[in-house]
Design a protein around this motif. Structure first.
Motif, PDB file in Angstrom:
ATOM      1  N   PRO A  18     -10.859  59.667  37.041  1.00  0.00           N
ATOM      2  CA  PRO A  18     -11.777  60.336  35.723  1.00  0.00           C
ATOM      3  C   PRO A  18     -13.250  59.424  36.507  1.00  0.00           C
ATOM      4  CG  PRO A  18     -10.043  59.642  35.269  1.00  0.00           C
ATOM      5  CD  PRO A  18      -9.919  59.336  36.306  1.00  0.00           C
ATOM      6  N   GLU A  19     -14.662  59.753  35.869  1.00  0.00           N
ATOM      7  CA  GLU A  19     -15.943  59.263  35.823  1.00  0.00           C
ATOM      8  C   GLU A  19     -15.560  58.388  35.731  1.00  0.00           C
ATOM      9  OE1 GLU A  19     -19.497  59.602  37.350  1.00  0.00           O
ATOM     10  OE2 GLU A  19     -18.118  61.367  36.863  1.00  0.00           O
ATOM     11  N   VAL A  20     -16.546  57.215  37.126  1.00  0.00           N
ATOM     12  CA  VAL A  20     -16.488  56.060  36.875  1.00  0.00           C
ATOM     13  C   VAL A  20     -17.413  55.128  37.051  1.00  0.00           C
ATOM     14  CG1 VAL A  20     -15.923  54.196  38.577  1.00  0.00           C
ATOM     15  CG2 VAL A  20     -14.331  55.537  38.117  1.00  0.00           C
ATOM     16  N   GLN A  21     -18.034  54.678  36.106  1.00  0.00           N
ATOM     17  CA  GLN A  21     -19.324  53.795  36.163  1.00  0.00           C
ATOM     18  C   GLN A  21     -19.424  52.099  36.510  1.00  0.00           C
ATOM     19  OE1 GLN A  21     -21.913  55.617  35.064  1.00  0.00           O
ATOM     20  NE2 GLN A  21     -20.679  56.859  35.068  1.00  0.00           N
ATOM     21  N   THR A  22     -18.075  51.844  36.289  1.00  0.00           N
ATOM     22  CA  THR A  22     -17.620  49.759  36.463  1.00  0.00           C
ATOM     23  C   THR A  22     -16.408  49.865  36.921  1.00  0.00           C
ATOM     24  OG1 THR A  22     -17.366  49.388  34.705  1.00  0.00           O
ATOM     25  CG2 THR A  22     -19.771  48.926  35.305  1.00  0.00           C
ATOM     26  N   VAL A  23     -16.594  48.682  37.183  1.00  0.00           N
ATOM     27  CA  VAL A  23     -14.735  48.736  38.038  1.00  0.00           C
ATOM     28  C   VAL A  23     -13.745  49.267  36.902  1.00  0.00           C
ATOM     29  CG1 VAL A  23     -15.321  46.137  37.385  1.00  0.00           C
ATOM     30  CG2 VAL A  23     -13.564  47.313  39.192  1.00  0.00           C
ATOM     31  N   GLU A  24     -14.177  48.604  35.629  1.00  0.00           N
ATOM     32  CA  GLU A  24     -13.724  48.690  34.175  1.00  0.00           C
ATOM     33  C   GLU A  24     -13.030  49.801  34.486  1.00  0.00           C
ATOM     34  OE1 GLU A  24     -14.794  45.859  31.173  1.00  0.00           O
ATOM     35  OE2 GLU A  24     -16.362  45.530  32.351  1.00  0.00           O
ATOM     36  N   ASP A  25     -14.106  50.942  34.929  1.00  0.00           N
ATOM     37  CA  ASP A  25     -13.040  52.872  34.347  1.00  0.00           C
ATOM     38  C   ASP A  25     -12.320  53.177  35.952  1.00  0.00           C
ATOM     39  OD1 ASP A  25     -15.319  52.646  32.923  1.00  0.00           O
ATOM     40  OD2 ASP A  25     -16.380  53.333  34.000  1.00  0.00           O
ATOM     41  N   VAL A  26     -12.125  52.161  36.445  1.00  0.00           N
ATOM     42  CA  VAL A  26     -11.168  52.544  37.849  1.00  0.00           C
ATOM     43  C   VAL A  26      -9.925  52.072  37.386  1.00  0.00           C
ATOM     44  CG1 VAL A  26     -10.378  52.263  40.335  1.00  0.00           C
ATOM     45  CG2 VAL A  26     -12.513  51.265  39.775  1.00  0.00           C
ATOM     46  N   ILE A  27      -9.206  53.209  37.169  1.00  0.00           N
ATOM     47  CA  ILE A  27      -7.102  53.496  37.086  1.00  0.00           C
ATOM     48  C   ILE A  27      -6.202  51.939  37.182  1.00  0.00           C
ATOM     49  CG2 ILE A  27      -5.067  54.697  37.283  1.00  0.00           C
ATOM     50  CD1 ILE A  27      -7.348  55.886  34.969  1.00  0.00           C
ATOM     51  N   THR A  28      -7.145  52.051  38.645  1.00  0.00           N
ATOM     52  CA  THR A  28      -5.678  50.792  38.960  1.00  0.00           C
ATOM     53  C   THR A  28      -6.463  49.443  37.899  1.00  0.00           C
ATOM     54  OG1 THR A  28      -7.092  50.528  40.909  1.00  0.00           O
ATOM     55  CG2 THR A  28      -5.564  51.651  41.157  1.00  0.00           C
ATOM     56  N   PHE A  29      -7.420  49.280  38.392  1.00  0.00           N
ATOM     57  CA  PHE A  29      -8.119  48.243  37.498  1.00  0.00           C
ATOM     58  C   PHE A  29      -7.597  47.959  36.167  1.00  0.00           C
ATOM     59  CE2 PHE A  29     -11.012  45.585  35.077  1.00  0.00           C
ATOM     60  CZ  PHE A  29     -11.181  44.612  35.890  1.00  0.00           C
ATOM     61  N   ARG A  30      -7.258  49.234  35.503  1.00  0.00           N
ATOM     62  CA  ARG A  30      -7.267  49.477  33.790  1.00  0.00           C
ATOM     63  C   ARG A  30      -6.522  49.030  33.836  1.00  0.00           C
ATOM     64  NH1 ARG A  30      -9.502  55.090  32.363  1.00  0.00           N
ATOM     65  NH2 ARG A  30      -8.380  54.898  30.421  1.00  0.00           N
ATOM     66  N   LEU A  31      -4.656  49.331  35.236  1.00  0.00           N
ATOM     67  CA  LEU A  31      -3.637  49.182  35.035  1.00  0.00           C
ATOM     68  C   LEU A  31      -3.124  47.883  35.206  1.00  0.00           C
ATOM     69  CD1 LEU A  31      -1.594  52.610  36.975  1.00  0.00           C
ATOM     70  CD2 LEU A  31      -1.751  51.797  34.734  1.00  0.00           C
ATOM     71  N   GLN A  32      -3.736  47.072  36.003  1.00  0.00           N
ATOM     72  CA  GLN A  32      -3.538  46.192  36.200  1.00  0.00           C
ATOM     73  C   GLN A  32      -4.155  44.642  34.990  1.00  0.00           C
ATOM     74  OE1 GLN A  32      -6.652  42.975  36.499  1.00  0.00           O
ATOM     75  NE2 GLN A  32      -3.991  41.951  36.438  1.00  0.00           N
ATOM     76  N   ARG A  33      -5.203  45.509  34.372  1.00  0.00           N
ATOM     77  CA  ARG A  33      -5.501  44.551  32.782  1.00  0.00           C
ATOM     78  C   ARG A  33      -4.470  44.876  32.313  1.00  0.00           C
ATOM     79  NH1 ARG A  33      -9.065  45.341  28.031  1.00  0.00           N
ATOM     80  NH2 ARG A  33      -9.664  42.560  27.929  1.00  0.00           N
TER      81      ARG A  33
END
Length: 173
Positions: A18-33
């Motif tokens: 999906p569209e990414v504006q910042t690292v917080e939009d990256v799927i793997t970042f969201r999964l890690q969070r």
């Protein structure tokens, strides 16, 4: 502050992310969070309610599920380094929750199994794990939970394959 940074892809490359504006939009970042949130909550209740660190709980659960389990193989399953796995194993041995013995298939290796006390504690903790997971899944429909289960399995298997290729060795799954 806009930095005009863009990731470029080849013209014919299919892009699924999906569209990414910042690292917080990256799927793997969201999964890690999501995992980090669960880790923080899990560490709190496992220590408070059962006097177990989260790693102790996970190792006990794996030993229970895979008994007799090779001590060395559990590090791969947990994605922990062998020294950390060794420390957690010693802690569970000292608490009387698991026992070790020579592996029947390889006398040089050590196998682990839960003690009776370990099995009793495992059942108590697992009941809390399932209650916690039900609370987390409460916002999803049954169909969404089933889809998530399939998606997580696919992503985990594919990511394991990618890690194995990078490490040049198979992981114990």
């Amino acid at each position: 502050m806009a930095d005009n940074f863009h990731v470029s892809f080849d013209a014919g490359e299919l892009r699924k992310h999906p569209e990414v504006q910042t690292v917080e939009d990256v799927i793997t970042f969201r999964l890690q969070r999501l995992v980090a949130i669960g880790e923080r909550a899990g560490q709190d209740w496992s220590q408070r309610m059962f006097d177990l660190s989260l790693n102790e709980w996970r190792l006990l659960a794996l030993v229970k599920g895979r008994a007799p389990a090779r001590a060395g193989g559990l590090a791969d399953v947990l994605l922990m380094d062998k020294s950390q796995t060794s420390r957690v194993t010693k802690s569970l041995l000292n608490k009387g929750l698991i026992r070790s013995f020579p592996d029947p298939d390889d006398g040089r290796a050590i196998a682990l199994e839960p003690t009776e006390e370990g099995v009793v504690l495992y059942r108590r903790v697992f009941a809390e794990v399932m209650r916690s997971n039900e609370r987390i899944l409460d916002v999803l429909s049954i169909d969404e939970v089933q889809a998530l289960d399939v998606i997580l399995r696919k992503l985990t298997e594919h990511s394991s394959d990618l890690l194995e290729a990078r490490l040049g060795r198979p992981l114990i799954r």
